[in-house]
Write an enzyme that holds these catalytic residues in place. Structure first.
Site, PDB file in Angstrom:
ATOM      1  N   SER A 265      96.879  -6.194  41.776  1.00 28.96           N
ATOM      2  CA  SER A 265      97.703  -5.276  41.147  1.00 28.96           C
ATOM      3  C   SER A 265      99.114  -5.661  41.340  1.00 28.96           C
ATOM      4  O   SER A 265      99.693  -6.195  42.541  1.00 28.96           O
ATOM      5  CB  SER A 265      97.722  -3.985  42.017  1.00 28.96           C
ATOM      6  OG  SER A 265      98.689  -3.077  41.841  1.00 28.96           O
ATOM      7  N   LYS A 271      96.513  -5.875  47.616  1.00 28.31           N
ATOM      8  CA  LYS A 271      95.278  -5.443  47.438  1.00 28.31           C
ATOM      9  C   LYS A 271      94.400  -6.722  46.777  1.00 28.31           C
ATOM     10  O   LYS A 271      95.062  -7.450  45.800  1.00 28.31           O
ATOM     11  CB  LYS A 271      95.039  -4.352  46.543  1.00 28.31           C
ATOM     12  CG  LYS A 271      95.553  -2.910  46.913  1.00 28.31           C
ATOM     13  CD  LYS A 271      95.024  -1.695  46.044  1.00 28.31           C
ATOM     14  CE  LYS A 271      93.394  -1.731  46.370  1.00 28.31           C
ATOM     15  NZ  LYS A 271      92.821  -0.463  46.160  1.00 28.31           N
ATOM     16  N   ARG A 303      48.452   8.780  24.386  1.00 32.52           N
ATOM     17  CA  ARG A 303      49.695   8.510  23.964  1.00 32.52           C
ATOM     18  C   ARG A 303      50.578   9.787  24.549  1.00 32.52           C
ATOM     19  O   ARG A 303      50.300  10.675  24.120  1.00 32.52           O
ATOM     20  CB  ARG A 303      49.934   8.352  22.439  1.00 32.52           C
ATOM     21  CG  ARG A 303      51.449   7.866  22.092  1.00 32.52           C
ATOM     22  CD  ARG A 303      51.434   6.872  21.120  1.00 32.52           C
ATOM     23  NE  ARG A 303      50.325   5.857  21.123  1.00 32.52           N
ATOM     24  CZ  ARG A 303      49.643   5.650  20.157  1.00 32.52           C
ATOM     25  NH1 ARG A 303      49.954   6.283  18.733  1.00 32.52           N
ATOM     26  NH2 ARG A 303      48.478   4.865  20.122  1.00 32.52           N
TER      27      ARG A 303
END
Lengths: 392, 392, 392, 392
Positions: A265, A271, A303
């Site tokens: 960032s 970070k 089925r």
């Protein structure tokens, strides 16, 4: 298939379960059936040729087929109608001859599964190779083992990577062992339209598709789907476990590993988000949710009225997201930065307390080198690496 | 373990996962460890003998251990304390030597699983035998196949039973193939306390318990638990599928099968509730719920803070309820009344319509005998019966 | 109910869902029915008195009832037989008059749920109070907020506790809002045996049990069960979220909180295992697994053949384990040690980077005090505390 | 979003959760934020205008954003970058001012949820109206009630439809009550960038989006998502229960209802597949699988590393498939053919046995008219219809 698909699932996996892939697979199934019926003498060769020629996906509009499928409950019925119309009066009757919609869809699902399995195999092999490199490189890199997230006693990063490696190898082997059977039973699972030649047709059909020949039609014995789902879940889970450990080891306060291209960032330069680890975990949660549906085999009589139809979306998602999970973790592992010094620095004094106490009771001198307390760690690493080498 | 236990789960299965069974298994693990450590020369033989003597479940109060376990997070720590107290000062240090609580609990879990697997094997074999009898006996019993619960074309009850049979055989084989590994890693998975002899101890320990020797400790690689859960789910699911079909065929308006001792009512004599089929379905739902938990392998680092502890109850329930599901369906099948006349009478005229249309298009005469339209039904039955014979 | 019950679930919760509690509740339902029928003039008062007298749990053997229930599919039918036998010929016909087994079991389930809800309410209130204290006390305790487990920007521990508090209050309110309806419909949901007086009986019956009167019988509209399960899941989940945060903050390398009586180890004195947090997480996983089953309302026609029976065990487990989760987190919170200095010390320089960049762009001076960058943190704490005060 | 989308999910629901819808919603959120910040005096009005002008979805390529999002873990970060680039140097800093990616995505999710809720409301209202018509019309249409799929005693089709109706009304009311909160907390949930004006911004922001103002940011208190998922699950489940009953009543041997445009077959003219009922059940299974993921709130600290990201796809699927389930059942109900004569004809003699026995014991004459044994059936129908009328 998935929201923000390209964020989670690489293109080959997305393409491998797209509606276009389903259409292509359904047409391959129809073509294989016509071919098998020709080879077993049930329909004329001209019919197989006519069918093969019209089994070109570009001739059909998947959206229209799905809209039309709303009144029949599946897209095969409209596809067969469209295919028959193209084949024309003479051979139209040989299109989809003696088959039922579920034969086509289940076989198509297995074709898609086979394709994704192959992609997964490559990704898992690469992820395993990355793990093996980490395990080899860090055989002698001590770090704290953490139980209930508390530092316990020393281990090595090599052993941690070895455990990841083994889980990836197991997941890969499990996928490779999967039986992906063709489906052919006709309306009732009796292959009624083929008279005495049913088993021949079934064998030939499976061979054409290079799928396994099932002992019986499995219209409502969903074990192949359940086992596929469980194997996908296991593969995604192996990725998610690595992702979980990476997220924990990458914490600011731990900082023992980081992703090479950690999601950063501009405003928060500290970070280094473990983005791929997080994506792997996210995808694995999605696979797990679908696996629960796909392992629930309550299909009625010959089925199911709902349980079968629910599989198509669930299976596509599970296949795609398993690809997302494994790819993300492969990328994560290939770029994983291991901070051995930090590992050493993080080790608290208490970490050797148990060993010191042991030594004291036994009248031995207890040293301060964690490497002296690693027991079979390296032997375990060697075992995992041996298994890895054998797997190639 | 389960509410109204005796209603759902026969005593051997209940007993096999009771807290008493866990206590007994944990003590067997401690004893095996002491024995293995003696045989590998790590602890004196006197210690193994002392431990063995005190590994008597009647000496311990499980309720107290669990209460005490609240502050340590598992019952092993208090058990080890109690065991050490009984062994006495001299050899107390050799109790649980070099092991961690999870070694004991995971190994104990595998012992319980092995016991239940053996019970399940017997039940599945009996259920399969009952299915095989039904399949053999009804090879030529025509009935309507039903897709989306609508009559479609003819099949035989033999084929239906053959499909059930195959699913039971698959479930049984899958359980038999399961790897049930011993767990031994010590606090960090390094077997640090055994120095160079770690792998020897591991091998010997597994041998003592007659469990598989794992390649690595699997404290947070939960694949063995996940595969066990998936296999239990598959077994319960095979039972539930049969239960579903029985419930549907036993409907008042269908009445093609009934349970021999259908749950009746003095005031509603027309009711023949398919009770065992319903119980099998109920148990299977319970197994499925637990399987979802048990296949979720997000265990942190070297020991999970919650995910591991959650397994004990989930696994006990899954083991017990799988037993309930399979036993109920075995009883259901052994007493199943098949009403062949009603099967024939239920077959609607439309059931042969597809075949008539086929015949017409092909210029053949279409008869009214459903037996003429069964294709490979009997061949499929033969395949399933052959597999059954091979399985014994 | 759960393996190692006392470890996970305090006695009042275990007792509240035991088979004895179910028996007691079923008998209370039979008594309430007789009483309601007397008050509505359908059965003579003598009958209600006779029934009430025999509705003493000590007269019945739950194990026997469950064994007998195996052939009827539930324990009510044998219980009614036993009750009738005790009441004797004259009034026996008024026992269970016009009711069906599901009326009794569903009403009993709601009685159990009400009891557990009351226990949960107390635990949640205490846990909320502990959170409120923490929030109040640490309004001005700065710490790092962590996103993707990376330090992001500053927050306060007070705000974290306020968010926990709000989740607990929401869970409590949701449980309090739950509708716990009586069940009474008779065999088909028509109350056929009560002629014109059905609605009167229903109202009176619900009043006797102090349960809500439902608009219609809900034999196969399982919304009350599903909403109960969802509310239990939410309560356990609120506890698990706190547990997760505590486990993360208690990590050796973070050490910002610890449990007062952390599960220690004589040999690993550095370990302060966050045992209660882990137990809460373990219990919550169990609740979540059962909630998936209990929110699946595929109950056939007027009574389900399996789905209903599956609820009893699942509901008992969910109720007990929700109690385990909430109690563990209440204990965790009441003893939580908050290490404010460590919180401050852990804050990295990068944590203020975003704010510094902001300030710079805006031509302001950026200070180093994290308290200057907390925005509305305190206002949010106040909001949560206000809600808390209103909730009492 | 789903495989064979148009088959299962009508276009408005597909469009409502498409990636385009997400992009549009994210841009609406950015615009609302800029507007709110202007109105609270934090950013200049020119900035809001500049942002609003560039918040045109046609300016952005969702595929590119998702590809770029792979390295940041979400699509907001690249979107903000692109938006800033378009806004240009002067006001770029006011784009996304003080917000975090999760603010945008969570708020966007709530906007999508609101849109789908509105569509669901319409469908549920129509389905309820169809049920109400059936209930009204068939108040006096007797049929067999079936417990464990065995005929029990008489009921009316009106009562059955009334029970369906009530479940639909409950599901609708539950959706209407849902709180769909805006999300705004900034990186740590403190709204740090807005100084003293945080709460004002939050209020204004929520007002702009016409979403509820939350008491606190809910970045890792996922209760809003969990409650949304539970409400979607409940709506789909109500549809699935109707679908299950329709499938059972439409069976060839029961034939009491049929879908108007039953999925037929040229070769099997007797088949009237209950296609919409089956589709509703299929969709509901998909919703249920996702609900399990979405109600699992284990989100770490201030932002989850995986659990949050997993929500986007799960929520989109759940919203779309809930739409599919409810629409299919609305179509099913609107075209439902009720065969009252067959209902009467199916009623077995035993159906009145309980009533006859009652009458005999009470010395009354027992008649053969099932209408004489319906108790409160009609009163219950009236109750449901009253609730329906009040709901409009």
């Amino acid at each position: 298939m998935t929201t923000f698909g390209p964020l989670f699932v690489p293109a080959p996996f997305r393409d491998g379960v797209s509606d276009a892939a389903w259409l292509d697979a359904m047409l391959r199934v129809e073509r294989a059936l016509a071919s098998a019926l020709t080879k077993t003498g049930i329909v004329p060769a001209s019919a197989a040729a006519a069918v093969a020629e019209r089994c070109d996906p570009s001739l059909y509009d998947m959206n229209e087929l799905c809209e039309a499928g709303r009144s029949t409950g599946n897209p095969v019925e409209p596809l067969v109608r469209a295919l028959r119309a193209r084949v024309g009066a003479g051979d139209a009757r040989y299109v989809h001859y003696g088959a039922t919609s579920q034969d086509v869809l289940d076989s198509a699902a297995m074709l898609l599964a086979r394709g994704i399995r192959s992609l997964l195999d490559t990704e898992l092999a690469s992820a395993a190779a990355a793990c093996a490199r980490l395990a080899e490189e860090h055989r002698a890199t001590p770090m704290a083992a953490r139980t209930l997230l508390q530092q316990a006693v020393p281990t090595t990063f090599g052993l941690k990577a070895a455990a990841w490696l083994l889980a990836l190898l197991d997941a890969r082997a499990r996928l490779a062992r999967l039986e992906l059977p063709a489906q052919l039973g006709g309306a009732a699972g009796t292959l009624a339209s083929y008279g005495e030649r049913g088993l021949d047709v079934l064998r030939q059909f499976a061979a054409e598709l290079e799928l396994q020949e099932p002992l019986l039609p499995w219209h409502t014995d969903r074990s192949p789907v359940a086992q596929l789902a469980a194997a996908l879940d296991a593969a995604a889970d192996a990725a998610a476990k690595i992702g979980l450990d990476v997220v924990l080891l990458a914490q600011t306060e731990v900082a023992e590993v980081s992703e090479r291209d950690g999601g950063g960032s501009s405003t928060m330069p500290q970070k280094q988000n473990p983005v791929r680890a997080a994506l792997a975990r996210a995808c694995a949660r999605g696979v797990h949710a679908q696996a629960s549906l796909l392992t629930s085999g309550d299909h009625e009589l010959e089925r199911a009225a709902g349980a079968w139809q629910a599989e198509w979306n669930a299976l596509s998602s599970a296949l795609a997201l398993a690809g997302g999970a494994v790819t993300a973790i492969r990328e994560c592992l290939e770029g994983l930065q291991v901070h051995a010094k930090r590992m050493r620095a993080n080790m608290t004094d208490g970490l050797l307390a148990e060993h010191r106490a042991f030594a004291e009771r036994e009248g031995r001198e207890a040293g301060d080198d964690p490497m002296a307390y690693l027991g079979s760690a390296d032997a375990f690493v060697e075992r995992a690496l041996t298994r890895f080498r054998e797997s190639r």
